[in-house]
Design a protein around this motif. Structure first.
Motif, PDB file in Angstrom:
ATOM      1  N   PHE A  47       0.513  -0.990  -0.131  1.00 41.43           N
ATOM      2  CA  PHE A  47      -0.124  -0.092  -0.057  1.00 41.43           C
ATOM      3  C   PHE A  47       1.196   1.689  -0.063  1.00 41.43           C
ATOM      4  CE2 PHE A  47      -1.686   2.682   2.856  1.00 41.43           C
ATOM      5  CZ  PHE A  47      -3.092   3.423   2.213  1.00 41.43           C
ATOM      6  N   VAL A  48       1.772   1.402   0.890  1.00 41.06           N
ATOM      7  CA  VAL A  48       2.206   2.163   1.044  1.00 41.06           C
ATOM      8  C   VAL A  48       3.481   2.732  -0.609  1.00 41.06           C
ATOM      9  CG1 VAL A  48       4.846   3.548   2.092  1.00 41.06           C
ATOM     10  CG2 VAL A  48       2.890   2.607   3.597  1.00 41.06           C
ATOM     11  N   ASP A  49       4.731   1.403  -0.785  1.00 43.63           N
ATOM     12  CA  ASP A  49       4.887   1.341  -1.948  1.00 43.63           C
ATOM     13  C   ASP A  49       4.397   1.748  -3.296  1.00 43.63           C
ATOM     14  OD1 ASP A  49       8.036   0.860  -2.899  1.00 43.63           O
ATOM     15  OD2 ASP A  49       6.370  -0.463  -4.139  1.00 43.63           O
ATOM     16  N   ASN A  50       2.986   1.571  -3.533  1.00 42.72           N
ATOM     17  CA  ASN A  50       2.582   2.009  -4.841  1.00 42.72           C
ATOM     18  C   ASN A  50       1.415   2.902  -4.963  1.00 42.72           C
ATOM     19  OD1 ASN A  50       3.062  -0.442  -6.515  1.00 42.72           O
ATOM     20  ND2 ASN A  50       2.805  -1.678  -4.608  1.00 42.72           N
ATOM     21  N   GLY A  51       1.604   3.959  -3.333  1.00 43.74           N
ATOM     22  CA  GLY A  51       1.090   5.001  -2.876  1.00 43.74           C
ATOM     23  C   GLY A  51      -1.077   4.713  -3.027  1.00 43.74           C
ATOM     24  N   CYS A  52      -1.886   3.477  -3.477  1.00 45.43           N
ATOM     25  CA  CYS A  52      -2.954   3.092  -3.764  1.00 45.43           C
ATOM     26  C   CYS A  52      -4.048   3.329  -3.004  1.00 45.43           C
ATOM     27  CB  CYS A  52      -2.990   1.827  -4.166  1.00 45.43           C
ATOM     28  SG  CYS A  52      -2.847   0.375  -3.086  1.00 45.43           S
ATOM     29  N   LYS A  53      -5.045   3.845  -3.556  1.00 46.96           N
ATOM     30  CA  LYS A  53      -6.307   3.670  -2.113  1.00 46.96           C
ATOM     31  C   LYS A  53      -6.590   2.302  -1.728  1.00 46.96           C
ATOM     32  CE  LYS A  53      -9.023   7.245  -4.963  1.00 46.96           C
ATOM     33  NZ  LYS A  53     -10.491   6.781  -5.757  1.00 46.96           N
ATOM     34  N   TRP A  54      -6.387   2.286  -0.248  1.00 49.10           N
ATOM     35  CA  TRP A  54      -7.221   1.075   0.064  1.00 49.10           C
ATOM     36  C   TRP A  54      -7.545  -0.273  -0.881  1.00 49.10           C
ATOM     37  CZ3 TRP A  54      -3.584  -0.152   3.904  1.00 49.10           C
ATOM     38  CH2 TRP A  54      -2.851   0.920   5.055  1.00 49.10           C
ATOM     39  N   ARG A  55      -8.883   0.692  -1.315  1.00 50.18           N
ATOM     40  CA  ARG A  55      -9.739   0.140  -2.212  1.00 50.18           C
ATOM     41  C   ARG A  55      -9.740  -0.531  -3.047  1.00 50.18           C
ATOM     42  NH1 ARG A  55     -15.395   0.221  -0.989  1.00 50.18           N
ATOM     43  NH2 ARG A  55     -15.865   1.251   0.876  1.00 50.18           N
ATOM     44  N   ASN A  56      -7.638   0.046  -3.030  1.00 53.66           N
ATOM     45  CA  ASN A  56      -7.191  -0.664  -4.374  1.00 53.66           C
ATOM     46  C   ASN A  56      -6.055  -1.796  -4.370  1.00 53.66           C
ATOM     47  OD1 ASN A  56      -8.813   0.745  -6.616  1.00 53.66           O
ATOM     48  ND2 ASN A  56      -7.633   1.957  -6.306  1.00 53.66           N
ATOM     49  N   LEU A  57      -6.352  -2.104  -3.138  1.00 55.38           N
ATOM     50  CA  LEU A  57      -5.530  -3.582  -2.784  1.00 55.38           C
ATOM     51  C   LEU A  57      -4.943  -4.280  -3.295  1.00 55.38           C
ATOM     52  CD1 LEU A  57      -2.738  -2.880  -0.678  1.00 55.38           C
ATOM     53  CD2 LEU A  57      -4.372  -4.836   1.099  1.00 55.38           C
ATOM     54  N   SER A  58      -4.174  -4.776  -3.679  1.00 55.29           N
ATOM     55  CA  SER A  58      -4.614  -6.351  -4.049  1.00 55.29           C
ATOM     56  C   SER A  58      -4.676  -7.081  -4.019  1.00 55.29           C
ATOM     57  CB  SER A  58      -3.014  -6.431  -4.354  1.00 55.29           C
ATOM     58  OG  SER A  58      -2.767  -7.897  -5.533  1.00 55.29           O
ATOM     59  N   HIS A  59      -6.197  -8.109  -4.739  1.00 57.03           N
ATOM     60  CA  HIS A  59      -6.590  -8.825  -4.165  1.00 57.03           C
ATOM     61  C   HIS A  59      -5.703 -10.213  -3.929  1.00 57.03           C
ATOM     62  CE1 HIS A  59     -10.251  -6.153  -5.451  1.00 57.03           C
ATOM     63  NE2 HIS A  59      -9.889  -7.318  -7.192  1.00 57.03           N
ATOM     64  N   ASP A  60      -4.951 -10.361  -3.911  1.00 57.76           N
ATOM     65  CA  ASP A  60      -4.426 -11.748  -3.125  1.00 57.76           C
ATOM     66  C   ASP A  60      -3.828 -11.189  -1.774  1.00 57.76           C
ATOM     67  OD1 ASP A  60      -2.659  -9.914  -3.920  1.00 57.76           O
ATOM     68  OD2 ASP A  60      -1.480 -11.944  -5.228  1.00 57.76           O
ATOM     69  N   PHE A  61      -4.284 -10.405  -1.572  1.00 57.02           N
ATOM     70  CA  PHE A  61      -3.639 -10.128  -0.118  1.00 57.02           C
ATOM     71  C   PHE A  61      -4.762 -10.211   1.206  1.00 57.02           C
ATOM     72  CE2 PHE A  61      -0.853  -6.746  -1.850  1.00 57.02           C
ATOM     73  CZ  PHE A  61       0.508  -8.233  -1.102  1.00 57.02           C
ATOM     74  N   PRO A  62      -5.431 -10.224   2.999  1.00 59.10           N
ATOM     75  CA  PRO A  62      -6.682 -10.105   2.968  1.00 59.10           C
ATOM     76  C   PRO A  62      -6.854  -8.886   2.288  1.00 59.10           C
ATOM     77  CG  PRO A  62      -4.243 -10.467   4.584  1.00 59.10           C
ATOM     78  CD  PRO A  62      -4.204 -10.423   3.123  1.00 59.10           C
ATOM     79  N   PRO A  63      -8.328  -9.342   2.891  1.00 60.51           N
ATOM     80  CA  PRO A  63      -9.701  -8.048   2.564  1.00 60.51           C
ATOM     81  C   PRO A  63      -9.020  -6.712   2.919  1.00 60.51           C
ATOM     82  CG  PRO A  63     -10.496 -10.147   3.647  1.00 60.51           C
ATOM     83  CD  PRO A  63      -9.212 -10.138   4.166  1.00 60.51           C
TER      84      PRO A  63
END
Length: 221
Positions: A47-63
């Motif tokens: 999340f920090v490295d890519n500067g994305c929104k929480w909702r855009n966190l990769s789906h292969d991580f926990p919710p």
């Protein structure tokens, strides 16, 4: 407990050796989470490295809601600060230095923000609206303290907040180094509240001039 799935690793993932360093810092008693702590940390780093929104966190991580709750709970508990301090000590001792720094360098950087918030203002000198991040580093560039505040608060006034935060964690600090923007008020506050001195760097006379020690904090920023 749900284990790390067989996904392809991301560049931001912790290596086995890195996880081995910080794993002991995580509380074990009363842990009811079904997710591995390592995978939650990996998700935060992504999340920090890519500067994305929480909702855009990769789906292969926990919710993403689970990861966000973990992240903010770690802030409230002081876990991230504990990890940072442990890593600073590790880096310094591995380099053959004392675990606690004796000399600290302070500086700030204004950044633009788009959302309206209480901690937001206008930096009159740089004509920038947003927040300012104050950091304190040691002579190796290791991060000792961070304070974020509105940009309309001058460095001479806000600098003591970062200095006090660094000194609380590292009472081994004996002096601070700052640029000319910290003259007078910051010097007085550090002397009266911490009993320490401040070395003020001379003004840059050439665009190519590198000031002793100052480049370290600039690099960190």
């Amino acid at each position: 407990m749900i284990q790390k799935n067989e996904r392809r690793s991301y560049a931001s993932d912790l290596s086995d050796s890195q996880w081995a360093v910080i794993e002991p810092l995580f509380p074990r008693a009363g842990n009811r989470s079904k997710w591995e702590k390592r995978e939650l940390v990996n998700a935060v780093l992504y999340f920090v490295d890519n500067g994305c929104k929480w909702r855009n966190l990769s789906h292969d991580f926990p919710p993403y809601t689970t990861v966000a709750n973990f992240y903010y709970a770690a802030i409230r508990s002081g876990l991230w600060e504990k990890i940072r301090a442990a890593l600073v000590e590790r880096v310094r001792t591995d380099a053959g230095r004392n675990a606690g720094p004796s000399y600290a360098i302070i500086d700030s950087q204004s950044v633009k923000t788009t959302s309206a918030a209480e901690e937001r203002g206008i930096d009159g000198g740089k004509k920038q609206k947003g927040r300012k991040r104050h950091i304190v580093v040691d002579t190796m560039g290791n991060l000792l303290a961070v304070v974020v505040h509105a940009t309309n608060i001058h460095d001479t006034k806000a600098g003591i907040w970062a200095a006090k935060k660094a000194f609380e964690t590292y009472p081994s600090i004996q002096r601070f180094c700052a640029d000319a923007g910290y003259r007078k008020t910051f010097e007085r506050d550090v002397s009266s509240e911490l009993g320490l001195g401040v070395d003020i760097s001379a003004c840059i006379k050439s665009v190519w001039e590198v000031l002793p020690k100052r480049w370290i904090v600039e690099r960190s920023l």
